[in-house]
Design a protein around this motif. Structure first.
Motif, PDB file in Angstrom:
ATOM      1  N   GLY A 134      16.841  50.271 -61.756  1.00  0.00           N
ATOM      2  CA  GLY A 134      18.513  50.382 -61.579  1.00  0.00           C
ATOM      3  C   GLY A 134      18.981  51.677 -61.599  1.00  0.00           C
ATOM      4  O   GLY A 134      20.147  51.796 -61.556  1.00  0.00           O
ATOM      5  N   SER A 135      18.032  52.489 -61.136  1.00  0.00           N
ATOM      6  CA  SER A 135      18.698  54.089 -60.996  1.00  0.00           C
ATOM      7  C   SER A 135      19.750  53.848 -59.658  1.00  0.00           C
ATOM      8  O   SER A 135      19.531  52.974 -58.855  1.00  0.00           O
ATOM      9  N   PRO A 136      20.895  54.605 -59.530  1.00  0.00           N
ATOM     10  CA  PRO A 136      21.494  54.614 -58.442  1.00  0.00           C
ATOM     11  C   PRO A 136      20.824  54.747 -57.093  1.00  0.00           C
ATOM     12  O   PRO A 136      20.193  55.707 -56.917  1.00  0.00           O
ATOM     13  N   GLY A 137      21.219  53.687 -56.191  1.00  0.00           N
ATOM     14  CA  GLY A 137      20.395  53.733 -54.665  1.00  0.00           C
ATOM     15  C   GLY A 137      19.010  53.071 -54.762  1.00  0.00           C
ATOM     16  O   GLY A 137      18.406  52.980 -53.800  1.00  0.00           O
ATOM     17  N   GLN A 138      18.698  52.647 -55.896  1.00  0.00           N
ATOM     18  CA  GLN A 138      17.498  51.884 -55.614  1.00  0.00           C
ATOM     19  C   GLN A 138      17.579  50.588 -55.250  1.00  0.00           C
ATOM     20  O   GLN A 138      18.453  49.756 -55.481  1.00  0.00           O
ATOM     21  N   THR A 139      16.335  50.142 -54.227  1.00  0.00           N
ATOM     22  CA  THR A 139      16.614  48.869 -53.793  1.00  0.00           C
ATOM     23  C   THR A 139      15.181  48.218 -53.940  1.00  0.00           C
ATOM     24  O   THR A 139      14.176  48.739 -54.233  1.00  0.00           O
ATOM     25  N   ALA A 140      14.876  47.033 -53.485  1.00  0.00           N
ATOM     26  CA  ALA A 140      13.550  46.318 -53.623  1.00  0.00           C
ATOM     27  C   ALA A 140      12.727  47.141 -52.767  1.00  0.00           C
ATOM     28  O   ALA A 140      11.497  47.174 -53.059  1.00  0.00           O
ATOM     29  N   GLU A 141      13.106  47.894 -51.536  1.00  0.00           N
ATOM     30  CA  GLU A 141      12.230  48.488 -50.484  1.00  0.00           C
ATOM     31  C   GLU A 141      11.871  49.901 -51.316  1.00  0.00           C
ATOM     32  O   GLU A 141      10.727  50.146 -51.401  1.00  0.00           O
ATOM     33  N   THR A 142      12.690  50.496 -52.106  1.00  0.00           N
ATOM     34  CA  THR A 142      12.300  51.586 -52.939  1.00  0.00           C
ATOM     35  C   THR A 142      11.310  51.388 -53.909  1.00  0.00           C
ATOM     36  O   THR A 142      10.416  51.998 -54.367  1.00  0.00           O
ATOM     37  N   LEU A 143      11.625  50.257 -54.617  1.00  0.00           N
ATOM     38  CA  LEU A 143      10.658  49.932 -55.837  1.00  0.00           C
ATOM     39  C   LEU A 143       9.158  49.546 -55.088  1.00  0.00           C
ATOM     40  O   LEU A 143       8.320  49.605 -55.810  1.00  0.00           O
ATOM     41  N   TYR A 144       9.477  48.748 -53.918  1.00  0.00           N
ATOM     42  CA  TYR A 144       8.123  48.402 -53.433  1.00  0.00           C
ATOM     43  C   TYR A 144       7.284  49.749 -53.049  1.00  0.00           C
ATOM     44  O   TYR A 144       5.956  49.836 -53.390  1.00  0.00           O
ATOM     45  N   GLU A 145       7.846  50.908 -52.521  1.00  0.00           N
ATOM     46  CA  GLU A 145       7.137  52.182 -52.553  1.00  0.00           C
ATOM     47  C   GLU A 145       6.637  52.550 -53.891  1.00  0.00           C
ATOM     48  O   GLU A 145       5.323  53.310 -54.188  1.00  0.00           O
ATOM     49  N   ASP A 146       7.437  52.554 -54.958  1.00  0.00           N
ATOM     50  CA  ASP A 146       7.042  52.830 -56.292  1.00  0.00           C
ATOM     51  C   ASP A 146       5.643  51.978 -56.763  1.00  0.00           C
ATOM     52  O   ASP A 146       4.905  52.552 -57.226  1.00  0.00           O
TER      53      ASP A 146
END
Ligand code: SAM
Ligand code: FES
Length: 354
Positions: A206-218
């Protein structure tokens, strides 16, 4: 419903998920699916670690930091942070208390404090190593050149925690000032692994700017790096930072991600963090029931606890180490688990049975 079940089944069987599957699991409102997800993650952790929960004694030894991450309460520009650093003697005394309480892993965490030169860090590590040959020593002191990591390792450190924070370049830039780069974070993580550290990456949920797409990269970074540990916890705003007014990450999303990470990388050491316990009174218990298998209570002296304020309303800032130890014992036992006196090493080399 069908679709969610298939995604969970694939995660469980093949330890894989695609971007769309992740989006679906993060958005689903199907309670039954979530229960299924948590149950599978829990069973996976139990298959490898039984009902054992590992404890790590966290010593927050300095809150001086030369960095200026936008989310963090000990960033150098935060004039409101009351700075402290523990002496070697104070740190050794925390270890002594911790050892008596059954801790066999000490985690030395701090800001990137120039006072703590490599020489001082190595002196500290070797002093702990000499007194406690049966314990694991974990460092979490940020980005360093490879030679420094090697020196810490040679002095006797075994593990290193360095959350990557986000594996998405643009998102990384949203969370950090320009002098910090994702490329260097990754370089550090690969250096640490190569040297032989049990290495931990991770991120805030839930950091500012986090999306399902950035999480996928994680998740893809986790798949590629295969770290021994992954630390995730909700982002919680600290009022004196640029993100002081942003909403916190949620319990729900953190639990979903804990479970997904357990299924993606079954032997991973996965803590139910203090931040998770801060956003919900039963957050850590729920984290364990979603696949976490580590807790990291605080061994720092009570008089400095409040000063290591990465975020607001942090729990346990007034409790002695012994109180936290007892409290956690009770909490963990209430849900059918047991805290063990053990170094709690990574079980990745043990055949996982699938
Ligand atoms: N300096 C070391 C480093 O950068 O890895 C260790 C200390 S750093 C403060 C530890 C972690 O705290 C960070 O990796 C970050 O994910 C987490 N953290 C910082 N600010 C936070 C916040 N506002 N909410 C939740 N977690 C936070
Ligand atoms: Fe610290 Fe409960 S864990 S008081």
């Amino acid at each position: 419903m069908q679709q969610e079940s298939e995604i969970i089944e694939r995660l469980w069987r093949e330890h894989r998920i695609d971007a769309e599957g992740l989006r679906t699991l993060l958005a689903t409102k199907e309670q039954a699916c979530l229960e299924e997800l948590y149950a599978r993650a829990r069973e996976t952790a139990q298959r490898i670690y039984g009902n054992k929960i590992y404890i790590r004694g966290l010593i927050e030894f300095t809150n001086y930091c030369k960095n200026n991450c936008y989310y963090c309460g000990i960033r150098c520009e935060n004039q409101g942070a009351e700075r402290y650093r523990l002496t070697k003697e104070e740190i050794l005394s925390c270890c002594e208390t911790g050892y008596g309480l059954g801790f066999r892993t000490f985690v030395l965490q701090g800001g990137e404090d120039p006072y703590y030169t490599d020489e001082r860090v190595c002196g500290l590590v070797s002093a702990i190593r000499e007194r406690y040959p049966d314990c694991a020593i974990t460092l979490s002191i940020g980005e360093k050149p490879k030679e420094s990591y090697q020196a810490y390792f040679d002095a006797g450190a075994n593990r290193y925690l360095l959350r990557h924070e986000t594996a998405d370049e643009a998102h990384y830039g949203r969370l950090h000032p320009p002098e910090l780069s994702l490329a260097n974070r990754k370089r550090c993580l690969y250096d640490l692994k190569e040297i032989g550290f049990q290495t931990g990456c991770g991120f805030m949920v839930g950091s500012p700017g986090q999306t399902a797409e950035t999480l996928y990269e994680d998740l893809m970074l986790i798949r590629k790096l295969r770290p021994q540990m992954v630390g995730i916890g909700p982002f919680i705003p600290q009022k004196d930072t640029p993100f002081g007014q942003m909403p916190a990450g949620t319990l729900e999303q953190t639990l979903r991600l804990l479970a997904i990470i357990r299924l993606l990388h079954p032997p991973v050491l996965l803590p139910a963090t203090t931040a998770l316990g801060t956003i919900h009174p039963k957050g850590r218990e729920q984290g364990i029931l979603a696949g976490a298998n580590v807790v990291m209570p605080n061994l720092s002296p009570v008089n400095v606890r409040k000063k290591y304020a990465l975020y607001d309303n942090k729990i346990c800032t007034g409790d002695e180490a012994a109180e936290c130890r007892l409290c956690l014992n009770r909490r963990v036992e209430e849900i059918g688990y047991q805290i063990v006196t053990d170094r709690g090493d990574y079980a990745g080399d043990v055949p996982s049975g699938d």
